[in-house]
Design an enzyme around this catalytic site. Structure first.
Site, short mmCIF file in Angstrom:
data_model
loop_
_atom_site.label_atom_id
_atom_site.label_comp_id
_atom_site.label_asym_id
_atom_site.label_seq_id
_atom_site.Cartn_x
_atom_site.Cartn_y
_atom_site.Cartn_z
N SER A 11 0.54 -1.04 0.31
CA SER A 11 0.49 -0.14 0.19
C SER A 11 1.43 1.17 0.02
O SER A 11 2.14 1.57 0.94
CB SER A 11 -0.68 0.02 1.65
OG SER A 11 -1.78 1.34 1.63
N HIS A 36 -1.24 -1.43 -4.09
CA HIS A 36 -2.32 -1.09 -3.34
C HIS A 36 -2.28 0.16 -3.62
O HIS A 36 -2.01 1.02 -2.46
CB HIS A 36 -3.03 -1.84 -2.17
CG HIS A 36 -3.69 -2.08 -0.83
ND1 HIS A 36 -5.00 -2.41 -1.84
CD2 HIS A 36 -4.39 -0.75 -0.63
CE1 HIS A 36 -6.00 -2.50 -0.84
NE2 HIS A 36 -5.39 -0.76 -0.34
N ASP A 38 -4.87 3.81 -2.00
CA ASP A 38 -5.94 4.08 -0.94
C ASP A 38 -6.90 4.93 -2.14
O ASP A 38 -5.23 6.59 -1.91
CB ASP A 38 -5.37 3.44 0.14
CG ASP A 38 -5.20 2.49 0.33
OD1 ASP A 38 -6.29 1.99 1.19
OD2 ASP A 38 -3.66 2.45 1.09
N MET A 40 -9.30 8.19 -1.63
CA MET A 40 -9.77 8.52 0.15
C MET A 40 -10.24 10.49 -0.74
O MET A 40 -10.10 10.80 -0.71
CB MET A 40 -9.13 8.78 0.70
CG MET A 40 -8.02 7.49 1.53
SD MET A 40 -7.83 7.76 2.96
CE MET A 40 -6.87 6.12 3.07
N HIS A 69 -8.48 0.59 -3.84
CA HIS A 69 -9.21 0.84 -2.92
C HIS A 69 -9.70 1.70 -3.41
O HIS A 69 -9.07 2.91 -2.20
CB HIS A 69 -8.21 0.46 -2.18
CG HIS A 69 -9.06 0.57 -0.30
ND1 HIS A 69 -8.88 0.01 0.84
CD2 HIS A 69 -10.90 0.23 -0.24
CE1 HIS A 69 -9.44 0.13 1.97
NE2 HIS A 69 -10.93 0.51 1.11
N MET A 71 -12.31 4.72 -1.50
CA MET A 71 -12.42 5.21 0.33
C MET A 71 -13.51 6.24 -0.22
O MET A 71 -12.57 7.47 0.62
CB MET A 71 -12.11 5.19 1.48
CG MET A 71 -11.20 3.38 1.48
SD MET A 71 -9.98 3.71 2.54
CE MET A 71 -8.84 3.69 1.57
N MET A 140 -11.40 -5.32 6.69
CA MET A 140 -10.86 -4.20 6.77
C MET A 140 -10.03 -4.82 8.43
O MET A 140 -11.01 -5.06 8.95
CB MET A 140 -11.73 -2.60 6.81
CG MET A 140 -11.44 -2.14 5.77
SD MET A 140 -10.52 -2.01 4.72
CE MET A 140 -9.35 -1.03 5.80
N PHE A 146 -6.73 6.00 6.87
CA PHE A 146 -4.79 6.64 7.74
C PHE A 146 -4.13 4.86 7.59
O PHE A 146 -4.88 3.95 8.40
CB PHE A 146 -5.25 7.14 9.24
CG PHE A 146 -5.99 8.02 8.63
CD1 PHE A 146 -5.56 9.95 9.22
CD2 PHE A 146 -7.47 8.15 9.78
CE1 PHE A 146 -6.66 10.89 8.68
CE2 PHE A 146 -8.42 9.15 9.22
CZ PHE A 146 -7.43 10.09 9.45
N ASP A 178 -6.65 -5.75 5.69
CA ASP A 178 -5.84 -4.37 5.12
C ASP A 178 -6.04 -3.71 6.60
O ASP A 178 -7.42 -3.81 7.19
CB ASP A 178 -6.96 -3.74 3.92
CG ASP A 178 -6.50 -2.30 3.65
OD1 ASP A 178 -4.80 -2.28 4.05
OD2 ASP A 178 -6.81 -1.55 2.98
#
Ligand code: DX5
Ligand code: ZN
Length: 233
Positions: A11, A36, A38, A40, A69, A71, A140, A146, A178
């Site tokens: 990640s 990965h 992330d 957000m 991913h 979010m 998760m 975070f 994760d």
């Protein structure tokens, strides 16, 4: 590079963004199975991170699959953009999505792999009706938003239930975890049935460097596979 049964997803949330391409290349050389990413939006989770331009830049920096991913509050709105940028798979949350089945079908129609994510307070049972449609489940093990958080140990029985559900109803579906994965927690997650481990800080924030950190994590995960096989004999 010998890659074990357990896959490692690096990640980049904890990477040094001034040297992102270099760090990703280092993770690839050290045996990472996927990258990965992330995403957000400051709304679905209380943090902002990165968007499609990062995926586009990384596309030419690595041959590894880019796992995205999401979010964000409206994943459907960004699927085309990330697909054009080079995402290979999407992880979308069960939470807050009133039409998850539609989102999953759209991702499949784009020719991408799809996984459904459940947050710590969400029960495994919500997966029952969607499991047949997905390639992967992500449990998760921290609340999303975070890096550098502590693994929540009460997620272990849930991971075990999801593993059972997958073995009975959708063998071949991957089970990823994760959040808070490191050399101490990776074996716990593997032991209850996870086969893909996302790790951010345990790969990119270790003083010893990316390659040495990846090696330690790989060893911890592989040892857990060996010992759980010995125990089940
Ligand atoms: C958290 C993200 C994770 C994060 C994990 O919301 O989904 O992928 O990068 O970071 P670590 O491995 O540091 O817990
Ligand atoms: Zn993530």
């Amino acid at each position: 590079m010998d890659k074990g049964i357990i896959k490692l997803a690096a990640s980049i949330l904890s990477a040094n963004f001034a040297h992102l391409g270099k760090q990703v290349a280092e993770a690839e050389r050290a045996g990472a199975d996927r990258i990965h990413i992330d995403v957000m939006d400051g709304h679905f989770v209380p943090n902002l991170s990165m968007g499609a331009p990062i995926v586009q830049s990384l596309r030419s920096a690595t041959r590894l699959p880019l796992e995205t991913h999401l979010m964000i509050s409206d994943p459907d709105f960004f699927l085309d953009e990330f697909t054009e940028a080079g995402s290979d798979s999407f992880l979308v949350h069960w939470e807050g999505n009133n039409n998850l089945h539609r989102t999953v079908q759209r991702i499949k129609s784009l020719g991408k792999r799809v996984g459904v994510v459940i947050n710590p307070a969400t029960p495994a049972a919500v997966l029952e009706e969607i499991l047949q449609d997905v390639d992967q489940v992500l449990v998760m093990t921290v609340n999303p938003g975070f890096g550098h958080q502590h693994f929540i140990p009460t997620m272990l029985p849930k991971i075990r239930s999801v593993r059972r559900m997958i073995d009975e109803n959708k063998p071949g579906c991957d089970l990823e975890v994760d959040g808070g994965i490191d050399v101490a927690t990776a074996p716990l997650a593997v032991d209850v049935g996870a086969n893909i481990l996302v790790a951010g800080s345990a790969i990119f924030s270790e003083k010893e460097g990316v390659a040495a950190a990846m090696k330690r994590l790989r060893t911890a995960a592989d040892q857990a596979v060996t010992s759980s096989r010995l125990l089940s004999r």
